[in-house]
Design an enzyme around this catalytic site. Structure first.
Site, PDB file in Angstrom:
ATOM      1  N   GLU A  63      -9.914 -10.392  -7.442  1.00 30.71           N
ATOM      2  CA  GLU A  63      -8.951  -9.298  -7.291  1.00 30.71           C
ATOM      3  C   GLU A  63      -7.821  -9.407  -8.321  1.00 30.71           C
ATOM      4  OE1 GLU A  63      -7.796  -9.415  -3.172  1.00 30.71           O
ATOM      5  OE2 GLU A  63      -9.789  -8.779  -2.479  1.00 30.71           O
ATOM      6  N   LYS A  95       0.813  -1.204   0.000  1.00 27.00           N
ATOM      7  CA  LYS A  95       0.000   0.000   0.000  1.00 27.00           C
ATOM      8  C   LYS A  95       0.859   1.271   0.000  1.00 27.00           C
ATOM      9  CE  LYS A  95      -3.993  -2.209   2.330  1.00 27.00           C
ATOM     10  NZ  LYS A  95      -4.803  -2.219   3.583  1.00 27.00           N
ATOM     11  N   PHE A  99     -15.214   3.336   7.980  1.00 28.39           N
ATOM     12  CA  PHE A  99     -13.841   3.590   7.537  1.00 28.39           C
ATOM     13  C   PHE A  99     -13.691   3.627   6.016  1.00 28.39           C
ATOM     14  CE2 PHE A  99     -14.267  -1.031   8.075  1.00 28.39           C
ATOM     15  CZ  PHE A  99     -13.733  -1.521   6.897  1.00 28.39           C
ATOM     16  N   THR A 111      -5.246  -7.305  11.086  1.00 27.82           N
ATOM     17  CA  THR A 111      -5.504  -6.075  10.323  1.00 27.82           C
ATOM     18  C   THR A 111      -4.912  -4.823  10.976  1.00 27.82           C
ATOM     19  OG1 THR A 111      -7.544  -7.015   9.441  1.00 27.82           O
ATOM     20  CG2 THR A 111      -7.346  -4.620   9.371  1.00 27.82           C
ATOM     21  N   HIS A 151      -2.075  -5.376   1.566  1.00 23.25           N
ATOM     22  CA  HIS A 151      -3.362  -6.047   1.344  1.00 23.25           C
ATOM     23  C   HIS A 151      -3.093  -7.464   0.864  1.00 23.25           C
ATOM     24  CE1 HIS A 151      -7.355  -7.063  -0.185  1.00 23.25           C
ATOM     25  NE2 HIS A 151      -6.722  -7.561  -1.230  1.00 23.25           N
ATOM     26  N   TYR A 158     -12.789  -2.526  -3.130  1.00 22.08           N
ATOM     27  CA  TYR A 158     -13.303  -2.516  -1.759  1.00 22.08           C
ATOM     28  C   TYR A 158     -14.826  -2.399  -1.704  1.00 22.08           C
ATOM     29  CZ  TYR A 158      -8.593  -2.286   0.278  1.00 22.08           C
ATOM     30  OH  TYR A 158      -7.314  -2.578   0.686  1.00 22.08           O
ATOM     31  N   ARG A 207      -1.749 -14.256   4.374  1.00 22.63           N
ATOM     32  CA  ARG A 207      -2.489 -13.604   5.467  1.00 22.63           C
ATOM     33  C   ARG A 207      -1.742 -13.787   6.791  1.00 22.63           C
ATOM     34  NH1 ARG A 207      -6.946 -10.219   4.360  1.00 22.63           N
ATOM     35  NH2 ARG A 207      -7.722 -10.787   6.407  1.00 22.63           N
ATOM     36  N   ASN A 225      -1.829   0.053   7.176  1.00 20.56           N
ATOM     37  CA  ASN A 225      -1.293  -1.239   7.617  1.00 20.56           C
ATOM     38  C   ASN A 225      -0.496  -1.949   6.531  1.00 20.56           C
ATOM     39  OD1 ASN A 225      -3.417  -1.863   5.993  1.00 20.56           O
ATOM     40  ND2 ASN A 225      -4.578  -3.012   7.508  1.00 20.56           N
ATOM     41  N   ARG A 249       2.594  -6.593   9.544  1.00 18.60           N
ATOM     42  CA  ARG A 249       1.876  -5.513  10.223  1.00 18.60           C
ATOM     43  C   ARG A 249       2.312  -5.383  11.680  1.00 18.60           C
ATOM     44  NH1 ARG A 249      -3.990  -7.181   7.657  1.00 18.60           N
ATOM     45  NH2 ARG A 249      -3.977  -5.786   5.845  1.00 18.60           N
TER      46      ARG A 249
HETATM   47  N1  UDP Z   1      -9.551  -0.462   7.733  1.00 15.87           N
HETATM   48  C1  UDP Z   1      -9.621   0.720   8.454  1.00 15.87           C
HETATM   49  N2  UDP Z   1     -10.371   0.755   9.607  1.00 15.87           N
HETATM   50  C2  UDP Z   1     -11.073  -0.328  10.054  1.00 15.87           C
HETATM   51  C3  UDP Z   1     -11.004  -1.518   9.315  1.00 15.87           C
HETATM   52  C4  UDP Z   1     -10.233  -1.557   8.156  1.00 15.87           C
HETATM   53  O1  UDP Z   1      -9.017   1.718   8.069  1.00 15.87           O
HETATM   54  O2  UDP Z   1     -11.737  -0.237  11.108  1.00 15.87           O
HETATM   55  C5  UDP Z   1      -8.775  -0.498   6.476  1.00 15.87           C
HETATM   56  C6  UDP Z   1      -7.431  -1.199   6.636  1.00 15.87           C
HETATM   57  O3  UDP Z   1      -6.487  -0.545   5.771  1.00 15.87           O
HETATM   58  C7  UDP Z   1      -7.729  -2.599   6.128  1.00 15.87           C
HETATM   59  C8  UDP Z   1      -8.734  -2.309   5.007  1.00 15.87           C
HETATM   60  O4  UDP Z   1      -9.510  -1.221   5.511  1.00 15.87           O
HETATM   61  O5  UDP Z   1      -6.583  -3.268   5.660  1.00 15.87           O
HETATM   62  C9  UDP Z   1      -9.643  -3.468   4.643  1.00 15.87           C
HETATM   63  O6  UDP Z   1     -10.237  -3.969   5.826  1.00 15.87           O
HETATM   64  P1  UDP Z   1     -10.363  -5.547   6.092  1.00 15.87           P
HETATM   65  O7  UDP Z   1     -11.274  -5.720   7.252  1.00 15.87           O
HETATM   66  O8  UDP Z   1     -10.708  -6.231   4.808  1.00 15.87           O
HETATM   67  O9  UDP Z   1      -8.891  -5.935   6.578  1.00 15.87           O
HETATM   68  P2  UDP Z   1      -7.739  -6.795   5.865  1.00 15.87           P
HETATM   69  O10 UDP Z   1      -8.407  -7.853   5.032  1.00 15.87           O
HETATM   70  O11 UDP Z   1      -6.920  -5.817   5.043  1.00 15.87           O
HETATM   71  O12 UDP Z   1      -6.928  -7.356   6.988  1.00 15.87           O
HETATM   72 MG    MG Z   2      -9.918  -7.717   3.614  1.00 14.79          MG
END
Ligand code: UDP
Ligand code: MG
Length: 153
Positions: free
Chosen positions: A126, A9, A57, A91, A115, A49, A85, A112, A102
Site C-alpha cells: 500500500e 477517508k 460492499f 471496522t 484506513h 481494494y 489498527r 468509518n 472509529r
Molecule cells: N466495508 C463496508 N462494508 C462491510 C465491510 C467493509 O462498507 O461490510 C468498508 C469499510 O469502509 C472498511 C473497508 O470496506 O473500512 C475495508 O474493509 P475491511 O474488512 O478491510 O476493514 P478495515 O481493514 O478497514 O477495518
Molecule cells: Mg482492511
C-alpha cells in the site's frame, strides 16, 4: 522502524476531523514519514481494494473512497501497523470501542473515517501504491529517546 499506510477517508476530511485524528496518532508517539492530500482515482481504489473485489460492499466502497479528497499518510514507529489498527478500532462504527477513532467518531459500517494497513505485506504494497521512495522522510525525532528505549524488543 515499522511503517504503515493510513488514509483519512473522505468522511474524515469532509467532517473537518483531519486535525483531531492526526493528533491521536501523534499523541501515541508515531512519526509522520509522508503525507499528502489527494483524490483517489477509481483505478487506484480498485488496486488498493483488490482483495475485496466481488464482495457485496465492494462497489459502495470504491464509490466512497473516491468520493472526495483524502489525506494519505505513512506513519512510523515500533509496531506501527498493529498500534494504528488498535487506535482505529473495529471496522464498524457501532461495534468499535469508545476511545478508538472509529468508536468515538462514527456509527457507519462503511463511512468509518480511516484506513490502516493490516499487516507487513499489505503495508509495503500500500505504501508503494501512494508514495515514491523520495517522498518519504526518515527524520530523527528529538524526542525519540523517550518514545521508546533502543534496547526494548
Ligand atoms: N466495508 C463496508 N462494508 C462491510 C465491510 C467493509 O462498507 O461490510 C468498508 C469499510 O469502509 C472498511 C473497508 O470496506 O473500512 C475495508 O474493509 P475491511 O474488512 O478491510 O476493514 P478495515 O481493514 O478497514 O477495518
Ligand atoms: Mg482492511
Amino acid at each position: 522502524m515499522e511503517r504503515t499506510l493510513i488514509i483519512l477517508k473522505p468522511d474524515c476530511v469532509s467532517r473537518r476531523l483531519v486535525g483531531r485524528i492526526i493528533r491521536r496518532f501523534e499523541d501515541k508517539g508515531l512519526t509522520i514519514a509522508g503525507m499528502k492530500l489527494m483524490r483517489i482515482s477509481r483505478e487506484l481504489a480498485e488496486r488498493h481494494y483488490a482483495g475485496h473485489a466481488g464482495k457485496p460492499f465492494y462497489a459502495g466502497l470504491i464509490d466512497y473512497i473516491t468520493s472526495g479528497p483524502v489525506v494519505v499518510m505513512v506513519l512510523a514507529g515500533p509496531g506501527a501497523i498493529a498500534v494504528c489498527r488498535k487506535l482505529m478500532g473495529a471496522t464498524f462504527g457501532p461495534q468499535a470501542e469508545p476511545g478508538t477513532i472509529r468508536g468515538d467518531f462514527g456509527l457507519s459500517r462503511t463511512f468509518n473515517l480511516v484506513h490502516g494497513s493490516d499487516g507487513p505485506e499489505s503495508a509495503a504494497a500500500e505504501i508503494a501504491l501512494y508514495f515514491g521512495p523520495g517522498e518519504l522522510m526518515d527524520v530523527p525525532m528529538p524526542d525519540a529517546a523517550w518514545i521508546n528505549r533502543p534496547d526494548e524488543a
